[in-house]
Scaffold this motif. Structure first.
Motif: not given
Length: 609
Positions: A214-219, A440-444, A491-495
């Motif tokens: 994977x070179x990209x995934x949602x973080x 799902x990438x969790x946010x602490x 860029x929009x999706x990540x933001x």
């Protein structure tokens, strides 16, 4: 690709695979063969019409280190070209294809991280004897592969792979479950042994086998911006994205429904073209004969599109065209067959696929590229179930909860009881849901509703949106039309993914950020319009024709699906009164029955359950 054969002797098979992609590339074709690789291409010419022929070979002092076949558009290719030129690369064309090829020569597989766009491509590296498959971050362009004992088959669509005798046309129980689940599982290719390259994924194939990365995934990241700054950032991104996606050497237009999403894209396109002194934007909309005059509100559509379409077109000065369809066109057997061939699977949504195909076919007579508002609902939280506590709190995919798609159950309603038990589609959906949640990438420190809405957003951006992007790509490319999706810019999706749900709904409604970002572009009537999904015909004669066709079908003595379908259940559905409370559910079942029959016959599928 095959390490045990000389594929220079396999040109006929490679050409047959390439020929299946003629619809995706009506303008040109090419075939390259080497000792262990054969690469075919069908071209839809968008940038540098004369110079962008493929497969494209890198030529360095008489050596040919890499060969590329590439589909899509890289929107930052001009900046990359300048950077690569500064690094000593020489260019023979003005195409983005050559930029991707030279980027591979420079950076190898790390080139993907430099690209902004929608793309699927394959590079054969003759130096390493290695094939690289790359798909864009959001999965806008499709790409499939099928490992063989000594290599791999690959193509933009399953039909290309199935044209090779090494590929078996087998669909097992897991493939049937995936077809019926209304969840697009990453990498699942439906046909046994076939895989789809995951969005944001690289697949390397060499003598050691198949490797994926994977070179990209949602973080997940902290979002430090307040509402005003977030709105300003969203607008700035949209301005840049639309400007980039207007680049084309062929006629371009927008798809307009009169909703917030497509109206924003059309208004931004009109603004940019006007400022660049490039004329007016051209827009197209689909409509049905008599639809507006006889429109009846239902659970999902409260208003017809046409009045809003015309208001927006007038507001921005668009050169607008309505494509008006009637039921006879929607039920044309040739159209239904074309839709199935485009889909490769009986997973369509009936007249909504047929009308989209016909819309795109009509647009192709005027334009080669269209900008769409697709994916704004997934990015900004626009679907009604985002705002329904019962659906959000359900232990499944929100679009499957609360009856939102109860009327689209399809062929599973008429399965033989034992087959229904063995397939256990609800159990499969539950497994896939839990698999998705684990990613799902969790946010602490994030808890409660904010934590859950991050999950819901992730599910839509990695599962639900894939269904819609695949549909739009298949229906458009089936007629040689390229559809671009500005809202899928990574860029929009990540933001927006990392903006808290409280900010995404700061005005108490759906898509608050998008509405605020477009406030100066749209009439108030459109700005405040409640979401209305893609239209479906309300002509009762359409349903009656469906019933007549299904009734005639199940009376045949050569049915290919008797091990799946309960004919008594099918007859009961057919005999329900036209237009009763289950009309949409009935239509979905009959549509799928007709598709299943045609698919099993045309694709010569072997069912293994």
């Amino acid at each position: 690709m095959d390490f045990e054969r000389d594929l220079r002797d396999a040109r006929e098979t490679a050409q047959a695979m390439t020929d299946t992609m003629a619809c995706r590339g009506p303008d040109d074709e090419g075939l390259w063969t080497g000792p262990h690789a054969a690469i075919g291409h069908r071209r839809l010419a968008i940038i540098d019409l004369a110079g962008g022929r493929q497969p494209m070979v890198a030529d360095e002092d008489g050596r040919q280190p890499a060969v590329l076949t590439y589909s899509g558009e890289v929107y930052n290719y001009r900046e990359l070209r300048a950077e690569l030129a500064a690094r000593g690369h020489r260019f023979r064309t003005q195409s983005d294809t050559e930029v991707v090829l030279r980027a591979y020569v420079e950076w190898g597989e790390d080139l993907a991280e430099h690209l902004n766009g929608m793309y699927a491509f394959a590079v054969w590296d003759a130096r390493r004897e290695e094939l690289l498959l790359v798909r864009d971050r959001m999965g806008i362009k499709p790409l499939y592969f099928y490992p063989t004992p000594h290599g791999v088959l690959f193509g933009s669509e399953p039909k290309a792979i199935l044209a090779n005798p090494l590929a078996q046309r087998v669909v097992d129980a897991d493939g049937l479950r995936e077809m019926m689940a209304f969840v697009k599982t990453p990498e699942h290719g439906i046909f046994r042994g076939m895989y789809e390259v995951r969005p944001g994924q690289l697949v390397r194939v060499n003598r050691e086998g198949v490797r994926k990365r994977r070179y990209w995934q949602l973080e997940s990241h902290e979002h430090p911006d307040d509402v005003d700054f977030t709105v300003k950032t969203v607008r700035g991104l949209l301005d840049d994205i639309v400007a980039r996606q207007l680049i084309s050497d062929v006629p371009l237009c927008t798809l307009l429904s009169g909703g917030l999403d497509s109206s924003t894209i059309t208004a931004l396109a009109a603004k940019d073209l006007r400022e660049q002194h490039l004329g007016t934007v051209r827009s197209f909309a689909v409509d049905f004969a008599g639809y507006t005059e006889h429109f009846k509100p239902d659970l999902t559509r409260s208003t017809p599109d046409a009045p809003y379409v015309h208001e927006l077109a007038g507001h921005v000065g668009a050169e607008h065209t309505d494509i008006v369809l009637d039921s006879a066109e929607l039920m044309d057997p040739a159209v239904r067959a074309a839709v199935l061939r485009a889909r490769d699977l009986p997973i369509g949504i009936g007249d909504m696929d047929s009308s989209l195909y016909l819309l795109f076919k009509a647009i192709r007579g005027h334009s080669t590229v269209a900008l769409s508002g697709e994916s704004a609902d997934e990015v900004f939280g626009g679907y009604r179930w985002f705002h329904d506590p019962e659906s959000v709190g359900a232990g499944t995919f929100p679009w499957l909860a609360g009856g939102h798609f109860a009327d689209h159950a399809g062929v599973e309603k008429i399965l033989i009881d034992e087959v229904e038990r063995v397939l256990d589609v609800p159990g499969y959906q539950d497994d896939r849901y839990r698999q998705a949640l684990d990613e799902v990438p969790r946010l602490r420190g994030e808890t409660g509703h904010e934590r859950r809405m991050r999950e819901v957003s992730y599910l839509h951006l990695t599962r639900f949106v894939q269904i819609l992007l695949d549909r739009k790509d298949r229906m458009s490319m089936a007629v040689g039309l390229e559809v671009r999706v500005p809202f899928c810019d990574h860029r929009l999706v990540e933001y927006v993914f990392n903006a808290p749900w409280a900010i995404k709904t700061f005005d108490g409604r759906e898509k608050s950020l998008l509405r605020a970002a477009a406030a100066d572009l749209l009439p108030e009537n459109i700005l405040q319009r409640v979401k209305s999904p893609y239209p479906a015909t309300q002509d009762p004669s359409y349903e009656q024709v469906l019933r007549d066709q299904a009734r005639a079908l199940i009376e045949r003595d050569d049915l290919p699906y008797t091990q799946l379908i309960d004919l008594d259940k099918a007859r009961a559905v057919i005999d329900q009164p036209v237009g009763d409370s289950s009309a949409l559910s009935t239509r979905a079942s009959l549509e799928r029955l007709l598709q299943l029959d045609a698919w099993l016959r045309e694709y010569r599928v072997q069912l293994a359950i």
